[in-house]
Design an enzyme around this catalytic site. Sequence first.
Site, short mmCIF file in Angstrom:
data_model
loop_
_atom_site.label_atom_id
_atom_site.label_comp_id
_atom_site.label_asym_id
_atom_site.label_seq_id
_atom_site.Cartn_x
_atom_site.Cartn_y
_atom_site.Cartn_z
N SER A 141 -34.85 -41.26 -28.81
CA SER A 141 -34.46 -42.66 -28.56
C SER A 141 -35.48 -43.62 -29.13
O SER A 141 -36.67 -43.29 -29.21
CB SER A 141 -34.35 -42.90 -27.06
OG SER A 141 -34.19 -44.29 -26.80
N TYR A 155 -37.66 -42.10 -18.71
CA TYR A 155 -36.79 -41.89 -19.88
C TYR A 155 -37.62 -41.97 -21.17
O TYR A 155 -37.54 -41.08 -22.02
CB TYR A 155 -35.70 -42.97 -19.88
CG TYR A 155 -34.75 -42.91 -21.05
CD1 TYR A 155 -33.68 -42.02 -21.05
CD2 TYR A 155 -34.91 -43.75 -22.15
CE1 TYR A 155 -32.79 -41.97 -22.13
CE2 TYR A 155 -34.03 -43.71 -23.22
CZ TYR A 155 -32.97 -42.83 -23.20
OH TYR A 155 -32.10 -42.79 -24.26
N1 LIG Z 1 -26.35 -45.18 -26.28
C1 LIG Z 1 -27.52 -45.54 -26.75
O1 LIG Z 1 -27.71 -46.69 -27.11
C2 LIG Z 1 -28.64 -44.52 -26.90
C3 LIG Z 1 -29.84 -44.98 -27.43
C4 LIG Z 1 -30.89 -44.08 -27.59
C5 LIG Z 1 -30.73 -42.76 -27.24
N2 LIG Z 1 -29.54 -42.33 -26.70
C6 LIG Z 1 -29.45 -40.91 -26.34
O2 LIG Z 1 -28.27 -40.36 -26.89
C7 LIG Z 1 -27.80 -39.31 -26.04
C8 LIG Z 1 -26.35 -39.56 -25.69
O3 LIG Z 1 -26.29 -40.83 -25.09
P1 LIG Z 1 -24.92 -41.54 -24.74
O4 LIG Z 1 -25.19 -43.00 -24.76
O5 LIG Z 1 -23.81 -40.98 -25.55
O6 LIG Z 1 -24.84 -41.11 -23.20
P2 LIG Z 1 -23.63 -41.07 -22.16
O7 LIG Z 1 -22.46 -41.82 -22.68
O8 LIG Z 1 -24.24 -41.48 -20.86
O9 LIG Z 1 -23.33 -39.49 -22.12
C9 LIG Z 1 -24.28 -38.60 -21.65
C10 LIG Z 1 -23.74 -37.17 -21.75
O10 LIG Z 1 -24.69 -36.29 -21.18
C11 LIG Z 1 -24.06 -35.47 -20.20
N3 LIG Z 1 -25.01 -35.19 -19.12
C12 LIG Z 1 -25.70 -36.12 -18.38
N4 LIG Z 1 -26.44 -35.48 -17.45
C13 LIG Z 1 -26.23 -34.15 -17.61
C14 LIG Z 1 -26.70 -32.99 -16.96
N5 LIG Z 1 -27.55 -33.06 -15.91
N6 LIG Z 1 -26.27 -31.79 -17.38
C15 LIG Z 1 -25.40 -31.68 -18.40
N7 LIG Z 1 -24.92 -32.75 -19.07
C16 LIG Z 1 -25.32 -33.96 -18.68
C17 LIG Z 1 -22.85 -36.29 -19.74
O11 LIG Z 1 -21.78 -35.46 -19.30
P3 LIG Z 1 -21.49 -35.19 -17.74
O12 LIG Z 1 -21.48 -36.52 -17.04
O13 LIG Z 1 -20.21 -34.43 -17.71
O14 LIG Z 1 -22.63 -34.32 -17.28
C18 LIG Z 1 -22.44 -37.00 -21.03
O15 LIG Z 1 -21.58 -36.18 -21.79
C19 LIG Z 1 -28.73 -39.31 -24.81
O16 LIG Z 1 -29.72 -38.31 -24.99
C20 LIG Z 1 -29.35 -40.68 -24.84
O17 LIG Z 1 -30.61 -40.71 -24.23
C21 LIG Z 1 -28.50 -43.18 -26.53
#
Ligand SMILES: NC(=O)c1ccc[n+]([C@@H]2O[C@H](COP(=O)([O-])OP(=O)(O)OC[C@H]3O[C@@H](n4cnc5c(N)ncnc54)[C@H](OP(=O)(O)O)[C@@H]3O)[C@@H](O)[C@H]2O)c1
Length: 243
Positions: A141, A155
């Site tokens: 991130s 985080y």
């Molecule tokens: N969106 C952004 O702007 C952004 C920016 C920087 C980095 N990121 C990184 O990108 C990645 C994806 O982010 P996103 O925004 O797509 O997140 P999101 O929409 O919140 O999705 C998170 C995913 O992780 C799964 N998950 C969460 N806790 C879990 C657990 N304990 N065990 C297994 N699965 C788990 C969730 O599925 P379930 O709920 O079914 O478990 C979901 O599929 C993350 O690592 C995040 O830190 C995102």
Amino acid sequence: MDGRKVMLLTGASRGIGHATVKRFAREGWRIITCSRHPFPEQCPWGGGREDHIQVDLGDPAATIEAIAEIKSRLDGRLHALVNNAGISPKGPGGSRLNTIDTDLRSWGQVFHVNFFASIVLARGLKDELSAAKGAVVNVTSIAGSRVHPFAGAAYATSKAALKALTREMAHDFGPMGVRVNAIAPGEIETSILSPGTEKIVEGLPQRRLGQPREVADVIWFLCSDASSYVTGTEIEVNGGQHV
Ligand SMILES: NC(=O)c1ccc[n+]([C@@H]2O[C@H](COP(=O)([O-])OP(=O)(O)OC[C@H]3O[C@@H](n4cnc5c(N)ncnc54)[C@H](OP(=O)(O)O)[C@@H]3O)[C@@H](O)[C@H]2O)c1
């Protein structure tokens, strides 16, 4: 087993993970997914339900246990492991959890999901990754490299650690023929975003949020032969946020 390439993707149910499934499915890959919830019935991709493993990556014993289940679904080869699942807990009213008030239990939980699960899965599946000359992509991130107004300290430090782990893994997995890289998304339009992010993106060179598919395209690049001499690095996908 068929001749398709296989990817294991954590956190496929929403956001960046969901866009990544669609990208790789379009290229003809088979995708094995992991997350806490059961496979959502409304998802259209073929084989999705059979290839979904329900596991809480915040529970180290459950994560280790899932490895045997994952192996049983492979023919000895894994072409890509994408460690995408992540959590970013907030304080009351969505406030940022800083270094002073984050309790150690939630700090540990964040590290289990965002950091330890990645190395547990990669180590557990190293023979399969090596047999396929596969690629690992760790989703870090923008918050891993400087203080972010919304992302908390647990985080941010878990993502900084994941970036360092990428370097260490590239060193150790390289001789097995496995490349290990990271991608660091900026402000991507998913459910993880906090209210107020619109204000941040007004000041970016590209003046907009990123889309999950734009992150999925970079993950695809890092898992394809187009990046065959790229390992140990982190690619920022952030519309120029840090220029
Ligand atoms: N969106 C952004 O702007 C952004 C920016 C920087 C980095 N990121 C990184 O990108 C990645 C994806 O982010 P996103 O925004 O797509 O997140 P999101 O929409 O919140 O999705 C998170 C995913 O992780 C799964 N998950 C969460 N806790 C879990 C657990 N304990 N065990 C297994 N699965 C788990 C969730 O599925 P379930 O709920 O079914 O478990 C979901 O599929 C993350 O690592 C995040 O830190 C995102």
